[in-house]
Scaffold this motif. Structure first.
Motif, PDB file in Angstrom:
ATOM      1  N   VAL A  55      -0.888   7.880  11.916  1.00  0.00           N
ATOM      2  CA  VAL A  55      -1.888   7.779  10.858  1.00  0.00           C
ATOM      3  C   VAL A  55      -1.202   8.346   9.622  1.00  0.00           C
ATOM      4  O   VAL A  55      -0.749   9.500   9.638  1.00  0.00           O
ATOM      5  N   ILE A  56      -1.086   7.526   8.584  1.00  0.00           N
ATOM      6  CA  ILE A  56      -0.318   7.917   7.404  1.00  0.00           C
ATOM      7  C   ILE A  56      -1.110   7.629   6.132  1.00  0.00           C
ATOM      8  O   ILE A  56      -2.050   6.840   6.146  1.00  0.00           O
ATOM      9  N   ILE A  57      -0.711   8.273   5.056  1.00  0.00           N
ATOM     10  CA  ILE A  57      -1.269   7.989   3.735  1.00  0.00           C
ATOM     11  C   ILE A  57      -0.145   7.427   2.877  1.00  0.00           C
ATOM     12  O   ILE A  57       0.935   8.019   2.792  1.00  0.00           O
ATOM     13  N   VAL A  58      -0.413   6.267   2.270  1.00  0.00           N
ATOM     14  CA  VAL A  58       0.579   5.612   1.416  1.00  0.00           C
ATOM     15  C   VAL A  58      -0.089   5.211   0.107  1.00  0.00           C
ATOM     16  O   VAL A  58      -1.310   5.078   0.043  1.00  0.00           O
ATOM     17  N   PRO A  59       0.690   4.995  -0.960  1.00  0.00           N
ATOM     18  CA  PRO A  59       0.104   4.495  -2.202  1.00  0.00           C
ATOM     19  C   PRO A  59      -0.463   3.084  -1.997  1.00  0.00           C
ATOM     20  O   PRO A  59       0.061   2.302  -1.195  1.00  0.00           O
ATOM     21  N   GLN A  60      -1.523   2.783  -2.704  1.00  0.00           N
ATOM     22  CA  GLN A  60      -2.171   1.480  -2.611  1.00  0.00           C
ATOM     23  C   GLN A  60      -1.176   0.329  -2.823  1.00  0.00           C
ATOM     24  O   GLN A  60      -1.262  -0.706  -2.165  1.00  0.00           O
ATOM     25  N   SER A  61      -0.218   0.516  -3.703  1.00  0.00           N
ATOM     26  CA  SER A  61       0.762  -0.529  -4.006  1.00  0.00           C
ATOM     27  C   SER A  61       1.739  -0.785  -2.859  1.00  0.00           C
ATOM     28  O   SER A  61       2.522  -1.724  -2.923  1.00  0.00           O
ATOM     29  N   SER A  62       1.683   0.007  -1.799  1.00  0.00           N
ATOM     30  CA  SER A  62       2.621  -0.131  -0.678  1.00  0.00           C
ATOM     31  C   SER A  62       2.124  -1.073   0.414  1.00  0.00           C
ATOM     32  O   SER A  62       2.773  -1.210   1.446  1.00  0.00           O
ATOM     33  N   VAL A  63       0.965  -1.686   0.201  1.00  0.00           N
ATOM     34  CA  VAL A  63       0.425  -2.582   1.216  1.00  0.00           C
ATOM     35  C   VAL A  63       0.077  -3.936   0.607  1.00  0.00           C
ATOM     36  O   VAL A  63      -0.177  -4.048  -0.593  1.00  0.00           O
ATOM     37  N   THR A  64       0.090  -4.943   1.460  1.00  0.00           N
ATOM     38  CA  THR A  64      -0.221  -6.303   1.061  1.00  0.00           C
ATOM     39  C   THR A  64      -1.169  -6.898   2.101  1.00  0.00           C
ATOM     40  O   THR A  64      -0.948  -6.711   3.309  1.00  0.00           O
ATOM     41  N   PRO A  65      -2.198  -7.615   1.669  1.00  0.00           N
ATOM     42  CA  PRO A  65      -3.071  -8.270   2.656  1.00  0.00           C
ATOM     43  C   PRO A  65      -2.275  -9.305   3.468  1.00  0.00           C
ATOM     44  O   PRO A  65      -1.323  -9.897   2.963  1.00  0.00           O
TER      45      PRO A  65
END
Length: 80
Positions: A55-65
């Motif tokens: 379970v991790i926290i990443v910046p919003q810009s680090s994910v893609t749908p």
């Protein structure tokens, strides 16, 4: 905006978690930035048989749908 509990693709490497660009995770929560910066996404990462491994926290810009023209693949965590 990505909805909670949707699967996403990570769009950069996170070697500290043995994760690579293209790995799949589930968005489980959104954390607003305390000083109006980029929000964070809390992600849960599962192995190929459905066991939670991070379970991790990443910046919003680090994910893609995920998109319908993409296909999933499998890799070993030992490859990192």
């Amino acid at each position: 905006m990505i909805e909670l509990y949707q699967r996403i693709s990570i769009n950069r490497d996170f070697p500290e978690y043995q994760l690579k660009k293209g790995d799949i995770a589930t968005l489980i929560d959104i954390v607003p930035h305390p000083e109006n910066g980029e929000d964070g996404y809390i992600l849960e990462v599962f192995n190929a048989i459905g066991e939670s491994i991070h379970v991790i926290i990443v910046p919003q810009s680090s994910v893609t749908p995920l998109k319908p023209d993409e296909i999933l693949s499998v890799r070993s965590l030992a490859e990192v």
